[in-house]
Design an enzyme around this catalytic site. Sequence first.
Site, PDB file in Angstrom:
ATOM      1  N   LYS A   1       0.827  -1.179  -0.011  1.00 33.72           N
ATOM      2  CA  LYS A   1      -0.050  -0.145  -0.190  1.00 33.72           C
ATOM      3  C   LYS A   1       0.830   1.387  -0.034  1.00 33.72           C
ATOM      4  CE  LYS A   1      -1.737   2.446   3.306  1.00 33.72           C
ATOM      5  NZ  LYS A   1      -1.770   3.857   2.658  1.00 33.72           N
TER       6      LYS A   1
ATOM      7  N   GLY B   1       7.301   4.587   8.370  1.00 34.57           N
ATOM      8  CA  GLY B   1       6.083   5.723   8.678  1.00 34.57           C
ATOM      9  C   GLY B   1       6.521   6.020   9.982  1.00 34.57           C
ATOM     10  N   SER B   2       5.490   6.623  10.561  1.00 36.09           N
ATOM     11  CA  SER B   2       5.483   7.263  11.847  1.00 36.09           C
ATOM     12  C   SER B   2       5.574   6.286  12.793  1.00 36.09           C
ATOM     13  CB  SER B   2       4.370   8.116  12.283  1.00 36.09           C
ATOM     14  OG  SER B   2       3.206   7.340  12.405  1.00 36.09           O
ATOM     15  N   THR B   3       6.389   6.763  14.083  1.00 33.41           N
ATOM     16  CA  THR B   3       6.475   5.930  15.111  1.00 33.41           C
ATOM     17  C   THR B   3       5.087   5.391  15.975  1.00 33.41           C
ATOM     18  OG1 THR B   3       8.624   6.575  15.713  1.00 33.41           O
ATOM     19  CG2 THR B   3       7.684   5.847  17.682  1.00 33.41           C
ATOM     20  N   GLU B   4       4.169   6.358  15.834  1.00 38.16           N
ATOM     21  CA  GLU B   4       2.887   6.154  16.345  1.00 38.16           C
ATOM     22  C   GLU B   4       2.099   5.083  15.572  1.00 38.16           C
ATOM     23  OE1 GLU B   4       0.415   9.746  15.616  1.00 38.16           O
ATOM     24  OE2 GLU B   4      -1.394   8.914  16.550  1.00 38.16           O
TER      25      GLU B   4
ATOM     26  N   GLY C   1       3.521   2.590  13.751  1.00 39.27           N
ATOM     27  CA  GLY C   1       4.428   1.600  14.039  1.00 39.27           C
ATOM     28  C   GLY C   1       4.272   0.939  15.376  1.00 39.27           C
TER      29      GLY C   1
ATOM     30  N   GLU D   1      10.339   0.537  10.348  1.00 37.20           N
ATOM     31  CA  GLU D   1      11.189   1.820  10.041  1.00 37.20           C
ATOM     32  C   GLU D   1      10.509   3.140  10.163  1.00 37.20           C
ATOM     33  OE1 GLU D   1      12.890   4.479   9.112  1.00 37.20           O
ATOM     34  OE2 GLU D   1      13.042   4.033   6.864  1.00 37.20           O
TER      35      GLU D   1
ATOM     36  N   CYS E   1      13.035  10.483   7.389  1.00 43.33           N
ATOM     37  CA  CYS E   1      13.119  10.065   8.787  1.00 43.33           C
ATOM     38  C   CYS E   1      14.468  10.069   9.585  1.00 43.33           C
ATOM     39  CB  CYS E   1      12.790   8.691   8.620  1.00 43.33           C
ATOM     40  SG  CYS E   1      13.228   7.749   7.395  1.00 43.33           S
TER      41      CYS E   1
ATOM     42  N   GLU F   1       9.584  14.814  16.066  1.00 43.64           N
ATOM     43  CA  GLU F   1       9.931  14.872  14.565  1.00 43.64           C
ATOM     44  C   GLU F   1       9.126  15.946  13.949  1.00 43.64           C
ATOM     45  OE1 GLU F   1       9.228  11.133  12.433  1.00 43.64           O
ATOM     46  OE2 GLU F   1      11.341  11.455  11.444  1.00 43.64           O
TER      47      GLU F   1
END
Lengths: 290, 482
Positions: free
Chosen positions: B184, B236-239, B241, B258, B292, B389
């Site tokens: 996606k 993508g974002s840590t959130e 993730g 990542e 990132c 970030e």
Amino acid sequence: MSERLAVKKTYKLYIGGKFPRSESGRSYQVADAKGNFLANAAYASRKDARDAVAAARKAFPGWSGATAYNRGQVLYRVAEVMEGRRAQFVDEVAAGEGLSRGKAEKSVDEAIDRWVWYAGWSDKIAQVIGSSNPVAGPYFDFSVPEPTGVVAVLAPQRSSLLGLVSVLAPVLVSGNTAVVASSYERPLPAITLSEVLATSDVPGGVANILTGRLADTAPTLASHMDVNAIDLTGAAGDHAHAAELELAAAENLKRVVRAPGEEPDFTPEPGLGRIASFLETKTVWHPVGI
Amino acid sequence: MAKFEYAPAPESRAVVDIKSSYGLFIGGEFVDPADGTSFKSINPSNEEVLADIAEARQADIDAAVKAARDAHTRTWAKLSGRDRGKYLFRIARIIQERARELAVLESLDNGKPIRESRDVDIPLVAAHFFYYAGWADKLDYAGFGPDPKPYGVAGQIIPWNFPMLMLAWKIAPALATGNTVVLKPAETTPLTALLFAEICQQADLPPGVVNIVTGAGDTGRLLVEHPGVDKVAFTGSTEVGKAIARSVAGTEKKATLELGGKAANIIFDDAPIDQAIEGIVNGIFFNQGHVCCAGSRLLVQESIYDDVLTSLKRRLGTLRVGDPLDKNTDVGAINSAEQLTRIRELSEVGEAEGAERWSPECELPERGFWFPPTVFTGVSQAHRIAREEIFGPVLSVLTFRTPAEAVEKANNTPYGLSAGVWTDKGSRILWMSQQLRAGVVWANTFNRFDPTSPFGGYKESGYGREGGRHGLQAYLKVDEAA
């Protein structure tokens, strides 16, 4: 109406990216497996062998200095260009080796795929056989493989294309340059391969191909002080000759791949042995500290 | 110094043929979504609508996962490594052949300067496929034991900052190791992934080996949660993730993540200053700071602070912000209105918390999403612009006196993706590298990428590595015996 008369090809040497005749002016008759005349091939002399070594040495800085990615792309390109001349290779292999068309096709396909296999190793070999070494002290220590230099290759006498590719590609992939003495009785695929190399972005001098008798070129290559390694596969089965060559190679401690008792079957996927035979390991130490 | 004047040098977009609408790529064909909904992808530099994009929902994800499963069982798992490799070599070659088209499309859909998409993104994409093509028949040599096996179906979700490059990082190693994929792309940048689907067709890749489903976060969630997916790979974002890590908890699914970063770029007083300035600029303004691993925290040794700031500001004055398709452009458009809002908000917080904001004079286009290169000085470690970030062209500058203090500050973050060290002293580079809790350390350079070089984070920047020999591990059952 008469049939069109074919234009016959002249088979020549391949040295420094050019196609010279032998400086000796000599040639020899090449016959197919049934003894019918195929062509006159150039009969390389000792001087031709020395010229080829000089060309290989000249090409070494550029080829070994190219990025691994670039070398991989170039070797892959060799496979692409070979694919385009597949039919010609099949004709020559079938005639020279006395194979059925089907078997010759299989052998040629395997030879093309072998370039692809080795192309993929260009930027991976260091990752597989290099290392970072955990020395007991404040040092960063790592070992990387480097090409050994100019490699003389006595190509297999029987497997005129697959065997040839199987001994040449592993020399080139890591950045060595090569002087190849091709099969004496079946030299035509080697010369056609040189035409492929010449049109595949392989820089001139990186691979040099000689046709003729091993008895003339091999001793020169084995004793040449500017050759760093020699592959004696083409002397398979002739222990006495191979031993003499190994003795000559000892003079400047050439790396030697010994002649096998008989020529191996080149069909199975090779291992890393041939690549590793023509590599040096360089270890670098650097202090770690503020 | 006066800015050089440049005549416009726009790259032609005639090379790209964008359709008015795109379906989903499932089982080797473009198909309409089951319930027919769609969204629009726009050009962030002028808000022009580029195309209508199908939105994949449950039935579509079911179909895509099934296609990937069937392709895995019936064809891909049965192919030799050599033949898998040959397909990947073909794909690499077609990408090289269609490089200009991909670059222009990437810049149109993403907003990044053509100079970057043309010279960085797309060449790296081809190189990545080339590299992993070579691994496909060499997995026995990769150090994971004999005959390592693929997981099966990989669900992959990629971000909008490097659309094609992230696709390559995901698809190349997955296919080389024998997995099939459902990927996606991000909802704001789906177009190059859809062109990639066409490339798969040109390469005669067996149907179902690669499936591309478009949509936003909900589509991604459906893919991650799908029971038919064996392996999840996310950038993508840590959130998000963390949400994925929670989602796969207690299941058989494997995940590699990542995620975000807040990299320190550390400049010592013996650093080659001119090179360091270029490295700082490249570190944070490359790709509008939508990176990132961007060097978003500049740590400067106190003794050279004034010199560095003066040179940096002078250099920023020469950056050209504008039309992404102009070959002279250095900094392009922010990818979306949403991202622009976030950058604006955090920058306002930076000012409110007492940091000093500076931007070079630069005219921004009226339409589209734009933010000028921005530097904050007087930033403390407690400031949100030093902790969060921003994912935009915003640099926070801090200072340090000793190497130990630099390490302390650099590591004072929940992230650990990358770091930069600038010094003439080799032993210090290596010492700093040992101390820094980050997955990639660039010394006297920044933002370098190569298919042979593993990339990935420590701590909350995620787990797993992409690239290099290590990148194979993410797609092989290497811990089966453990």
